[in-house]
Motif scaffolding. Sequence first.
Motif: not given
Length: 516
Positions: A271-274, A419-426
């Motif tokens: 998957g990708g939650n881009n 950036i932190a929000l961007h990276n805060a998914v699986g």
Amino acid sequence: MTASLKPVSSAPASVADEARAILARLGVPESAFASTGRPALSPITGEVIAHVRETTPDEAKAAIGRADAAFKAWRKVPAPKRGEFIRLLGEELRAAKDDLGRLVTLEAGKIVSEGLGEVQEMIDICDFAVGLSRQLYGLTIATERADHRMMETWHPLGVCGVISAFNFPVAVWSWNAALALVCGDSVVWKPSEKTLLTALATHAIVERAAKRFGGVPEGLCEVLLGGREIGEILVEDHRVPVLSATGSTAMGRQVGPKLAERFARAILELGGNNAAIVAPSADLDLALRGIAFAAMGTAGQRCTTLRRLFVHESVYDQLVPRLVKVYGSVKIGDPRAEGTLVGPLIDKAAFDNMERALDEARAAGGKVHGGGRYTDVANEGVYARPALVEMPSQTGPVTRETFAPILYVMRYSDFDEVIALHNAVGAGLSSSIFTLNLREAEAFVSAAGSDCGIANVNIGPSGAEIGGAFGGEKETGGGRESGSDAWKAYMRRATNTINYGSTLPLAQGVKFDVDA
């Protein structure tokens, strides 16, 4: 041919009629169909195109056996000669591009340019693999021992299994197969049960290339048609040392441990939650076009689809209303029609998942623009209006992938925060930033920036070229396919040391003298 290929719809522009003609031109044999087989449906109209004869478990195991035997012969063929086979495959794909691309549209629901573009990806990776066939190189390594040479060599690995998804029904196979075949492996393909006809058509094209090449061992390229049971046979068979699986993260959680249990190599594309970031300095016209394609292309059914959008508060009110307008005016409908940009969802289950996600977003305070069933289409396909959802924060459905055209939009004020929000998914597949600020662009692609396998600047996260390695990190699985040095996943590495002297010095100064 059995009655299974007769059109089941009386509509004047029957998808089944068109597909039947394409399948005949591409040389798909009548034996592939059976009146009681698995139905192959078109998402455009919902009609059954044909009934496909499924592979039995015993047939699947026999096919893997043939592929294993073929590998043992194919690995002895010089790599440039293997590249010649792929060159011929590329020629056959060029000749069949219009038909195969059209079939992708009919069976997967992609608009015409995307169907053709997918076949172009197949052609491109063949070109790449032909050049690669003369560049399967290792290193010569400095050695501490006199009169010795140390080097590494690369050898074919064995049967390469490929499990592909409906949204790229032919390109993903080619990314793997073209590389695996020039590396000296054989290939066993289990396509999605939702796109069996494109797989049969591709296999017919491969067989034409093989006939022109001559001397291709039987079983070099096999296709297994069926559901989960057939896929599990491929995953669990010890004769398959490397397997590429494309699908959901949930699928990867099941496949990965089974491969690890038997020490098989896994190439997982999950998957990708881009996400994309629109910075204060962004070219908003460029960003709008990039966002629109990335979020709505393929009706939101790409692993690289843009699903989260972070817009700086200073440009939010300039960009988002324009995006809302685009969402309200984009042409939805039959993907065969000129000007259509958004075709159908693959099935009703995809639409139901979209509706549930939008309900959850509303409950979390989201403002939904668009969404819902699009009914102004003269057929029975499942069409949805793309949805843009303004969210107060990254919560609920925003944190996971919904395979549908939903774009969650959020404001941000601080670069480090976003950036932190961007990276805060699986998931960690693809990402992008729209900025004219060099510092922001470089920070985004640095080690402290995006944690995805793909990080773009001033283009969206969707639409990768075959020259780069494709894949992602975290819950995307870590696999890499297509370009760069992805070929190494299909081969095994050997480190070789050759003593051309008359003494036997040991590494690290070890002494072990015995009477000879």
